[in-house]
Motif scaffolding. Structure first.
Motif, mmCIF file in Angstrom:
data_model
loop_
_atom_site.group_PDB
_atom_site.id
_atom_site.type_symbol
_atom_site.label_atom_id
_atom_site.label_comp_id
_atom_site.label_asym_id
_atom_site.label_seq_id
_atom_site.Cartn_x
_atom_site.Cartn_y
_atom_site.Cartn_z
ATOM 1 N N GLY A 1 0.799 -1.223 0.000
ATOM 2 C CA GLY A 1 0.000 0.000 0.000
ATOM 3 C C GLY A 1 0.824 1.261 0.000
ATOM 4 O O GLY A 1 0.481 2.248 -0.652
ATOM 5 N N ALA A 2 1.938 1.258 0.704
ATOM 6 C CA ALA A 2 2.755 2.465 0.815
ATOM 7 C C ALA A 2 3.417 2.843 -0.507
ATOM 8 O O ALA A 2 3.788 3.997 -0.715
ATOM 9 N N ALA A 3 3.578 1.847 -1.407
ATOM 10 C CA ALA A 3 4.286 2.097 -2.660
ATOM 11 C C ALA A 3 3.345 2.399 -3.819
ATOM 12 O O ALA A 3 3.802 2.593 -4.948
ATOM 13 N N LEU A 4 2.062 2.461 -3.566
ATOM 14 C CA LEU A 4 1.103 2.610 -4.662
ATOM 15 C C LEU A 4 1.099 4.010 -5.261
ATOM 16 O O LEU A 4 0.882 4.178 -6.453
ATOM 17 N N VAL A 5 1.307 5.021 -4.437
ATOM 18 C CA VAL A 5 1.230 6.409 -4.892
ATOM 19 C C VAL A 5 2.629 7.004 -4.926
ATOM 20 O O VAL A 5 3.313 7.052 -3.891
ATOM 21 N N PRO A 6 3.100 7.458 -6.092
ATOM 22 C CA PRO A 6 4.429 8.081 -6.156
ATOM 23 C C PRO A 6 4.534 9.255 -5.180
ATOM 24 O O PRO A 6 3.552 9.972 -4.952
ATOM 25 N N GLU A 7 5.718 9.440 -4.599
ATOM 26 C CA GLU A 7 5.906 10.484 -3.582
ATOM 27 C C GLU A 7 5.506 11.863 -4.093
ATOM 28 O O GLU A 7 4.877 12.649 -3.388
ATOM 29 N N GLY A 8 5.893 12.159 -5.319
ATOM 30 C CA GLY A 8 5.574 13.468 -5.869
ATOM 31 C C GLY A 8 4.083 13.700 -6.007
ATOM 32 O O GLY A 8 3.583 14.810 -5.784
ATOM 33 N N VAL A 9 3.348 12.643 -6.373
ATOM 34 C CA VAL A 9 1.900 12.757 -6.519
ATOM 35 C C VAL A 9 1.244 12.906 -5.150
ATOM 36 O O VAL A 9 0.310 13.699 -4.964
ATOM 37 N N ALA A 10 1.745 12.162 -4.168
ATOM 38 C CA ALA A 10 1.208 12.283 -2.811
ATOM 39 C C ALA A 10 1.434 13.694 -2.264
ATOM 40 O O ALA A 10 0.550 14.281 -1.622
ATOM 41 N N ALA A 11 2.613 14.245 -2.537
ATOM 42 C CA ALA A 11 2.905 15.610 -2.088
ATOM 43 C C ALA A 11 1.999 16.617 -2.785
ATOM 44 O O ALA A 11 1.525 17.584 -2.174
ATOM 45 N N ARG A 12 1.747 16.373 -4.056
ATOM 46 C CA ARG A 12 0.859 17.262 -4.814
ATOM 47 C C ARG A 12 -0.565 17.219 -4.245
ATOM 48 O O ARG A 12 -1.215 18.253 -4.098
#
Length: 281
Positions: free
Chosen positions: A48-59
């Motif tokens: 689950g933690a790897a599903l959303v790229p960090e940059g997208v999560a930050a956005r």
């Protein structure tokens, strides 16, 4: 318009683009985003933690978009699991890439996306891996053939244009190629007049709903070519289409025009299924 977007992912770059697009659309609509990876016996074991790229999560954080993700197990075909979890999550739209791990060529949809499109009762926004939805949607295109199915899609297009303060482009294509004989001038004019009535009806509805910038066009040529070229020439950000129209295709099959536009368009395509009870006119 939509309050919760469900975005399936297989961990590919195409899926990442779809999640990015879901976040941008959610920000403009005031919606939440739910990300799901349907785990099968042969996948690489995403968590689950790897599903959303960090940059997208930050956005998403910057935009104030609520985003949650989870891995779920497949209980049958993947597309059925996607649609089931969309229902369980209370989603009213699915956002997904047109490729993914299938590695299929551009002229063919990835099997999971294609099956989801065929069977979904929810609108599905398809996103190509190299073209995310623009953060500032400015132009929305809705083609119409004057049918009840096209009108159902037009309602979502009008709402999207209103929610994003976008211009709405309404297009009808008169296709002489569907007739065995060459059309007479009077017959061609009759079809063009019918097209003018179809686009005018949607334009009137859009203006009544407060969409200030509405452009209409009645063109001659193949509907698929006309739609794709018009979208490119007018810098359209999103195309909204119904799954039926005058193709007469049953719900098991995706209308040929919509399917080919999804495959060929350089921008995201929102495919809107016809509500039950809507029939061709």
């Amino acid at each position: 318009m939509y309050s919760r977007l469900l975005c399936p992912t297989d961990g590919s770059d195409v899926s990442a683009t779809a999640i990015e697009s879901a976040v941008e659309l959610a920000a403009q609509l005031g919606a939440d985003v739910t990300v799901r990876h349907v785990r099968t016996g042969d996948d690489g074991g995403l968590d689950g933690a790897a599903l959303v790229p960090e940059g997208v999560a930050a956005r998403a954080d910057d935009l104030g978009v609520a985003l949650e993700s989870a891995v779920v197990d497949a209980d049958g075909p993947v597309h059925e699991a996607i649609l089931r979890h969309a229902e369980e999550a209370g989603a009213d739209c699915v956002v997904m890439g047109t490729h993914g791990r299938t590695g299929l060529e551009r002229l063919r949809l990835g099997s999971v996306t294609e099956r989801t499109l065929r069977e979904s009762t929810l609108p599905v926004l398809t996103v190509r891996g190299d073209t995310a939805l623009d953060p500032d949607v400015e132009r929305v295109l809705v083609p119409t053939d004057g049918s009840g199915y096209a009108e159902a899609a037009a309602r979502d297009a009008i709402t999207l244009a209103g929610e994003t303060s976008s211009a709405l482009h309404v297009v009808h294509a008169v296709d002489p190629g569907t007739f065995a004989a060459e059309l007479s001038t009077s017959t061609l004019e009759a079809f063009e007049n019918a097209g003018k009535e179809a686009v005018a009806a949607i334009a009137d509805a859009a203006e009544s709903d407060g969409v200030r910038d509405v452009e209409t066009a009645v063109l001659t040529g193949s509907p698929v070519t006309t739609i794709v070229e018009y979208a490119s020439e007018h810098d359209v950000d999103c195309i909204v289409m119904g799954t039926h129209g005058r193709t007469g295709v049953s719900r098991v099959l995706l209308g040929s025009v919509a399917a080919r536009v999804v495959r060929l368009a350089d921008v995201p395509v929102l495919v809107v299924p016809s509500p039950e009870g809507v029939e061709e006119e």
